[in-house]
Design an enzyme around this catalytic site. Structure first.
Site, PDB file in Angstrom:
ATOM      1  N   GLU A 512       0.655  -1.256   0.199  1.00 12.92           N
ATOM      2  CA  GLU A 512       0.103  -0.092  -0.090  1.00 12.92           C
ATOM      3  C   GLU A 512       0.929   0.676   0.268  1.00 12.92           C
ATOM      4  O   GLU A 512       0.572   2.154  -0.911  1.00 12.92           O
ATOM      5  CB  GLU A 512      -0.944  -0.315   0.910  1.00 12.92           C
ATOM      6  CG  GLU A 512      -1.280   1.131   1.642  1.00 12.92           C
ATOM      7  CD  GLU A 512      -2.278   0.929   3.079  1.00 12.92           C
ATOM      8  OE1 GLU A 512      -3.531   1.301   3.191  1.00 12.92           O
ATOM      9  OE2 GLU A 512      -1.042   1.701   4.048  1.00 12.92           O
ATOM     10  N   ASP A 708     -10.221   1.607   6.136  1.00 11.70           N
ATOM     11  CA  ASP A 708      -9.860   1.302   4.107  1.00 11.70           C
ATOM     12  C   ASP A 708     -10.988   2.418   3.831  1.00 11.70           C
ATOM     13  O   ASP A 708     -10.297   3.704   2.785  1.00 11.70           O
ATOM     14  CB  ASP A 708     -10.310  -0.207   3.554  1.00 11.70           C
ATOM     15  CG  ASP A 708      -9.228  -0.856   3.840  1.00 11.70           C
ATOM     16  OD1 ASP A 708      -7.352  -0.668   4.525  1.00 11.70           O
ATOM     17  OD2 ASP A 708      -8.951  -2.186   3.274  1.00 11.70           O
TER      18      ASP A 708
END
Length: 847
Positions: A512, A708
């Site tokens: 990420e 998220d």
């Protein structure tokens, strides 16, 4: 209301007229579109015009020059989508490739296929024109041209009528106005051509035939004197004879020699599509498509149509309204001129020079929610005052805009006074005093309605909010420096050639963060940073063999030891896109073949077969990204992984022969986002089933809006900024989620909710701390979604982000990584610096 927004905003070229889809004439604003044939397929309007271009060959410098065809579509006659080139003279076997003679076309549907008819000059010694056919299973193509032209048809301007009994007829001009039956295969004549009888003397071309109430209407351009009118005849049989009835549209008042048209019914209203040389007043061989409403008399005859600048459709008050495309204008005191005579596609301006002069623009929808502000893009050498009214020059005044002395274009705003209008009204802008040029007027926040992949332009909302460019540049540089080089940095160099980004609070390196860092580096043109990060990823994170070959281990220790072998799909998503951008920006011959690396990930990830339960990156059945492409995460998806515009980048530049598939994935991803976001709050779960429903698991992560999920507002803002392919829904979404967060308190909304907005029963911890916070990461993304919003409170979110600091919370928790990266991304978006990076020869700008 934050009154800083109501001050004057000096933003240079903030809002060029050509950027915005409008309900005005001409209807296509970035290219010439002549001979517009309109057809309705599956409830949507499709437009098949010819395409005038400046001639590349000397013999056509003063004549019509057309090399290809585009197709456009709209479901409201306001917003038109260009689906790109469908046929070019270079891919039709029988057409002379240097003829530039792709004149007026038509398209019809029969027996499961779309048949596109077009004229051109044939190869060989034969002179004149022939008419060919291309076929497709979609109204937007791809179309496959037949190898030969239709035998027995010599001429131009084909039109096809499919009668009620299924019999098809083709009409054309050339050696007279001709027609014939078509065979059921739609590519061969079923009868000898016949000449149409009953038409007036004089030059005629461009037949368009339609049927209404049992009568056949044979319409055509006709030179009655020196330039073309649009005329018509009526008959009881498709091949005549016809009885001439008169003129539908008179000759052009500005001397445009040609006109060419089509007539179609849509949602109970008939429309006339035609062309005029609006963007080329000095050269009438470059034309542009227009629309006006058409009406019939009780006896079936057609009422003459007066061409308008306003065109058709209802304009949204919360869009840029170009009043120079007026429905009426005062007799004196207002002049319409081009904004930029050197680039006429920039559009027009209204120049007010006399007090009391006005421009009226009809059918503006103010909606059911009262507007709060009005803005206008203006220029004035001495200043002045504009009054904004509804329902006529003597109607109700809703605002007065004080325009200061300004020699450059500025956006000036004012509050609405009294009760705001609701529903549909005519809009009037009138000059009270001074001299003022006006580009556009609009109400509340005014998001752009065309994506940067089309326009090459990016919105600078910090400038709109009143910050100077020097302030914006300094702030963005400082935030980048804090993430990559400051005392709380998350970027660490290793030796001479590598670096990693660490999630400090979790003591690891994640795909990420690494892929985010690469995207930031390529956006900031930091090649060394990009290359260092990529080399670390390749060495420690990417699998080079086995079932996971091509994928990346999603978490490693800072020494490169893997904490987990499995991938997390958002890393691959960002890797691929940032590598394509690196290829476009720096080329592939400086030590890393970026494009080859992107293709390697694409190829290896999409060729997984499920062996040992390793799935493709994109679920092939749903065309949606997996949560993790393994035996567990391959069963569902993560809303925050959905960036449809990334797939459009892949389709454009990956060169992996999957372009159509990636565009299908972009469409599926947008449809999924509709389903997974709550219809009232706009909140989404961290994870969901592919149909958007909640997983229904008992784990703390999954069904609630948590960490998220923060990314989704910013991701939708990115898709809107780059593509704007789902603009109506995205604008409503942006308003919806900001409405919810605002209702919780703009300084108090927390970082975890159930998707219906209720309080979560269990709080997810981060960095060893368990607490609901007003988290900087969500402050950032909720501001970034302002790119889509029409409510002016979006500027309050922007100011909150601008004034936010990045420091420990009151319980000592500090997230340099996630909060820091999301804050940087949000500043990039809102300053116009998060861009589609095209190959070096293309350019873009922030305005």
């Amino acid at each position: 209301m934050n009154h800083r927004f109501l001050t004057i905003i000096s933003t240079g070229a903030l809002g060029l007229a050509s950027m915005f889809a409008t309900a005005q004439n001409p209807i296509v604003r970035d290219q010439f579109t002549a001979d517009p044939t309109a057809r309705v397929f599956n409830g949507k309007m499709y437009l098949y015009p010819s395409h005038d271009i400046p001639s590349p060959i000397e013999s056509l410098k003063e004549w019509f020059c057309m090399a290809d065809y585009h197709v456009f579509s709209s479901d409201n006659l306001v917003d038109w989508t260009d689906h790109g080139m469908i046929i070019t003279q270079n891919n039709v076997p029988w057409v002379r490739p240097d003829s530039y003679s792709m004149w007026a076309p038509d398209c019809v549907y029969k027996n499961g296929e779309y048949f596109f008819y077009f004229p051109s000059a044939p190869k060989g010694e034969r002179r004149g024109f022939q008419i060919g056919v291309a076929r497709s299973t979609s109204p937007t193509g791809p179309f496959m041209p037949m190898r030969e032209a239709i035998k027995g048809v010599n001429g131009i301007d084909p039109c096809v009528l499919i009668d009620d009994d299924g019999q098809s007829y083709i009409y054309w001009s050339g050696g007279g106005m001709m027609g014939a039956k078509l065979k059921d295969n739609m590519v061969e004549l079923a009868s000898d051509p016949v000449r149409m009888e009953g038409l007036p003397d004089g030059f005629k071309e461009g037949p368009f035939i339609f049927k209404r109430n049992g009568k056949y209407y044979y319409t055509f351009p006709w030179v009655r004197k020196e330039t073309e009118t649009l005329a018509y005849a009526m008959g009881d049989n498709p091949l005549g004879p016809f009885e001439f009835k008169g003129v539908i549209m008179e000759e052009s008042p500005t001397g445009c020699w040609t006109n060419h048209h089509s007539i179609v019914e849509y949602n109970g209203q008939w429309y006339l599509f035609y062309h005029h040389n609006d963007y080329s007043p000095e050269f009438d061989k470059n034309r542009s498509a227009r629309i006006d409403s058409l009406e019939f008399n009780a006896d079936g005859t057609i009422r003459p149509v007066v061409p308008t600048l306003r065109g058709v459709g209802i304009s949204d008050a919360r869009r840029h309204i170009e009043i120079d495309r007026y429905s009426s204008i005062s007799p004196k005191g207002v002049k319409i001129d081009f904004l930029n005579p050197d680039n006429k596609f920039d559009g027009w301006k209204s120049s007010f020079s006399k007090g009391g002069s006005w421009v009226r623009y009809n059918k503006v929808n103010f909606g059911e929610k009262p507007v709060k502000t009005v803005s206008a893009r203006v220029k004035s050498p001495a200043g002045g005052t504009l009054n904004v009214l509804v329902d006529g020059p003597k109607g109700k005044k809703v605002a007065s805009i004080k325009v200061p002395k300004c020699n450059d274009w500025r956006v000036v705003s004012a509050d609405i006074v009294g009760d705001a209008p609701l529903g549909v009204h005519d809009l009037v802008v009138a000059l009270q005093n001074g001299r003022v040029d006006v580009d556009w007027v609009g109400f509340d926040a005014l998001p752009w309605t065309a994506g940067a992949m089309t326009t090459g332009r990016y919105r600078n909302m910090f400038a709109e909010a009143g910050y100077s460019q020097a302030e914006i540049d300094a702030k963005l540089a400082a935030i980048y420096d804090s993430v990559f080089h400051g005392p709380n940095k998350v970027y660490f160099e290793v030796g001479d050639s590598m670096a990693y980004i660490s999630d400090i609070k979790n003591h690891d390196v994640r795909t990420e963060g690494m892929s985010y860092g690469m995207m930031i580096a390529v956006q900031f043109d930091k090649k060394d940073v990009f290359d260092r990060l990529w080399r670390w990823c390749r060495k420690y994170m990417q699998h080079s063999s086995g079932d996971m070959d091509g994928y990346f281990a999603w978490s490693c220790k800072t020494d490169g030891t893997r904490n987990s072998q499995g991938p997390a799909s958002d890393g691959e998503l960002y890797y691929i896109t940032s590598l394509i951008f690196a290829s476009n920006r720096w080329g592939n011959d400086t030590g890393i073949n970026y494009l080859a690396e992107a293709r390697n990930i694409l190829d290896k990830s999409m060729l997984k077969t499920g062996h040992n339960r390793v799935a493709p990156l994109i679920d092939v059945n749903h065309k949606l990204i997996t949560f993790t492409p393994d035996r567990w995460g391959g069963r569902y998806t993560d809303p925050s992984y959905h960036l449809p515009a990334f797939y459009e980048v892949w389709a454009k530049w990956a060169g992996d022969n999957r372009s159509e598939y990636w565009l299908e994935c972009a469409k599926a991803s947008r449809e999924y986002l509709h389903k997974c976001t709550h219809p009232v709050t706009g909140l989404n779960p961290d994870y969901s089933n592919y149909d958007g429903t909640l997983l229904g698991r008992n784990g703390i992560f999954g069904d609630a809006f948590r960490f998220d999920s923060w990314r989704v507002p910013m991701n939708i803002a990115l898709d809107y900024s780059w593509s704007c392919a789902d603009g109506d829904w995205q604008r409503a979404y942006g308003n919806r989620i900001q409405d919810f967060l605002y209702s919780q308190g703009i300084d108090d909304f927390v970082d975890q909710y159930n998707v219906d907005g209720s309080t979560v029963e269990r709080i997810a911890s981060a960095g060893g701390k368990t607490k609901l916070r007003h988290s900087l990461g969500l402050v950032a993304t909720s501001a970034a979604v302002s790119l889509t919003c029409t409510d002016p409170k979006c500027y309050e979110f922007i100011h909150k982000l601008w004034n936010s600091g990045h420091q420990p919370y009151d319980d000592g928790y500090f997230d340099a990584y996630y909060d820091g990266l999301l804050r940087l991304f949000a500043f990039m978006h809102l300053s116009g610096n998060y861009r589609v990076i095209c190959p070096a020869e293309n350019s873009s700008e922030s305005i």
